[in-house]
Write an enzyme that holds these catalytic residues in place. Structure first.
Site, mmCIF file in Angstrom:
data_model
loop_
_atom_site.group_PDB
_atom_site.id
_atom_site.type_symbol
_atom_site.label_atom_id
_atom_site.label_comp_id
_atom_site.label_asym_id
_atom_site.label_seq_id
_atom_site.Cartn_x
_atom_site.Cartn_y
_atom_site.Cartn_z
ATOM 1 N N LYS A 1 0.867 -1.341 0.010
ATOM 2 C CA LYS A 1 0.048 0.140 0.095
ATOM 3 C C LYS A 1 0.873 1.369 -0.030
ATOM 4 C CE LYS A 1 -1.576 1.553 4.093
ATOM 5 N NZ LYS A 1 -1.258 2.782 4.625
ATOM 6 N N ASN A 2 2.083 1.291 0.860
ATOM 7 C CA ASN A 2 2.620 2.443 1.105
ATOM 8 C C ASN A 2 3.741 2.859 -0.004
ATOM 9 O OD1 ASN A 2 1.423 3.038 3.263
ATOM 10 N ND2 ASN A 2 2.821 2.264 4.715
ATOM 11 N N CYS A 27 -4.786 12.903 13.130
ATOM 12 C CA CYS A 27 -4.736 11.424 12.759
ATOM 13 C C CYS A 27 -4.437 10.646 14.116
ATOM 14 C CB CYS A 27 -3.435 11.235 11.908
ATOM 15 S SG CYS A 27 -3.130 9.541 11.839
ATOM 16 N N ARG A 53 0.218 14.669 13.193
ATOM 17 C CA ARG A 53 1.257 14.422 12.003
ATOM 18 C C ARG A 53 1.375 15.689 10.935
ATOM 19 N NH1 ARG A 53 -0.700 8.789 9.441
ATOM 20 N NH2 ARG A 53 1.030 9.085 8.200
ATOM 21 N N ASP A 75 5.066 0.617 12.043
ATOM 22 C CA ASP A 75 3.950 0.098 11.180
ATOM 23 C C ASP A 75 3.740 -1.562 11.924
ATOM 24 O OD1 ASP A 75 3.284 2.233 10.275
ATOM 25 O OD2 ASP A 75 3.856 1.554 8.215
ATOM 26 N N ARG A 104 -8.698 -0.280 5.047
ATOM 27 C CA ARG A 104 -7.703 0.701 4.239
ATOM 28 C C ARG A 104 -6.432 0.088 4.096
ATOM 29 N NH1 ARG A 104 -7.792 6.219 7.243
ATOM 30 N NH2 ARG A 104 -6.683 6.640 5.577
#
Ligand code: EPZ
Length: 419
Positions: free
Chosen positions: A22-23, A115, A120, A306, A398
């Site tokens: 995803k990133n 967030c 952030r 993460d 997500r």
């Protein structure tokens, strides 16, 4: 809003293939704005964050086609404004700023909202754009960037909490079309930044040093279309490895790049988990008991923030006293309160959590607060006695492509309830 009911106690066994990152995919999709030519991206995961990004590209004027993991984008004509309604849904939408500034010398994008993993800011991105020659104005909740031309310069991107991943990508994407040479000092070295640099190089950019903290970009006049396969998602792989360490018999992960997971693999070995590492697969077998750990999250190649929540879940039932110190997002501990509802013994002191292992967690109704926190709750639930009801699972959708489907294939018992 969907919820998941996880019936704990099953042992995971079998093989599972990881999705595209995803990133990595998000900034690479944004990079398609840098050219009028068609771009083809393979192994794009089917996630709601990706869907938001494709919607943003479409709203900016790109033609977008998507079929079974392959996305084609063509940004022939561009608008330079992205409104709050769509941008607020995903913080990563800030990564359209760099390419819009690079190609159109203008961008108006809503400032992303708060967030749950902490404050952030994007001050480093904005400072970098200014140093490239843009004027930056924040007005009415929007960021306005404008430049007559962009010029290469040296930009220091390291902030109080280390390098910035999306900031490095954003500055690279603005600098590739600037006049002269840009040097990014304190650049992020995450594999997702390297994947983006590879795409930009395929487009005709001149970039040296990606994967190191000093990236040199020689500006070019024009960029071209590209075809690229997104790297495997190291955070999804890490999540499955931790799940297997907690509740597995024997699990093999395919389509992984072990070098991207070295910090976690080292931690799992230290905990006593037997691992068999091949070029593109990792097999993990059950360990009769895990050892307590002391972990600090750090930028790549350190232990990834993460994966902090998921590792916290594992340490809840690891005998002894473990500690986790969060250096990247010092407030990223929302999951701990929910883990405590399941019987975990955790004390939080600033950015350091002390976890005292308990024999057994018990299922409870819990609330997902963000993407990785939700994954941690799923893992804890696999080890818990009785059912765990996880609410607000849209967070997990997500960033994890079919996590319930993939875990069920390994023997978990997860029911998704659509409401
Ligand atoms: C990326 O976010 C990832 N998101 C995050 O993944 C990940 O947690 C994070 O990098 C760190 O690895 C995407 O790639 C889409 P940062 P990013 O800028 O780039 C501070 C997930 O779960 N900072 O590297 O936004 C910041 O507050 C997620 O998939 C500034 O001070 O993170 C943090 O403390 C969520 N000023 C640190 O730097 C800035 O201008 C690192 O943040 C920018 C960041």
């Amino acid at each position: 809003m969907d919820k998941m009911i996880v019936h704990g106690g099953s042992l995971l066994q079998g093989e599972v293939t990881m999705s595209g990152s995803k990133n990595s995919a998000l900034p690479i999709l944004a990079a398609t704005l840098l050219t009028r030519e068609p771009c083809i991206i393979e192994h794009v995961p089917d996630l709601s964050d990706i869907h938001y990004m494709l919607t943003i590209l479409n709203m900016l004027g790109s033609e977008v086609e998507r079929a079974s993991g392959i996305v084609k984008v063509r940004a022939t004509h561009l608008r330079t404004e992205a409104p709050y309604d769509i941008v607020r849904k995903m913080r990563a939408s800030v990564c359209i700023l760099g390419p819009l500034l690079g190609r159109e010398h203008a961008a108006t994008v809503s400032l992303p909202g708060g967030c749950v993993i902490g404050d952030r800011p994007i001050d480093l991105h904005l400072r970098g754009f200014e140093e490239l020659g843009a004027t930056v104005q924040v007005k009415g909740g929007d960021i306005h960037l404008l430049a007559s031309h962009l010029h290469g310069t040296t930009i220091h991107l390291r902030g109080k909490y280390g390098p910035t991943v999306l900031g490095t990508g954003n500055i690279m994407m603005a600098a590739v079309l600037a006049e002269g040479t840009t040097v990014i000092e304190g650049a992020a070295t995450e594999p997702e930044v390297t994947d983006l640099a590879e795409v930009l190089i395929k487009m005709g950019a001149r970039i040296h040093g990606s994967g190191t903290s000093r990236i040199i970009i020689e500006g070019v006049r024009e960029l071209h279309g590209f075809r690229h396969t997104i790297i495997p998602d190291r955070i999804e792989a890490g999540t499955f490895l931790i799940a297997a360490a907690m509740a597995g018999k024997k699990v093999t992960l395919h389509r992984v790049i072990p070098q991207h997971l070295e910090a976690l693999l080292h931690v799992l070995e230290e905990a006593g988990v037997p691992l068999k590492i091949k070029k593109e697969s990792i097999t993990i077998t059950a360990s009769p008991s895990l050892k307590a750990l002391s972990i600090e999250t750090l930028p790549f190649p350190g232990f990834a923030t993460d994966l902090q929540a998921q590792l916290s879940a594992m340490l809840c039932t690891t005998q002894g006293v473990s500690t986790i110190t969060e250096h990247v997002f010092p407030q990223r501990f929302m999951h701990l309160a929910e883990l405590k509802r399941m019987g975990a013994n955790i004390e939080l002191d600033g950015a350091r959590a002390t976890i005292i292992g308990v024999d057994q967690l018990s299922g409870a109704p819990v609330m997902a607060s963000d993407l990785r926190a939700s994954a941690a709750l799923v893992l804890a639930a696999l080890r818990a006695d009785g059912p765990t009801e996880i609410n607000r699972v849209y967070h997990i959708d997500r960033g994890y492509e079919g996590i319930d489907r993939k875990l069920n294939k390994l023997g978990a018992k997860i029911q998704r309830i659509q409401e």
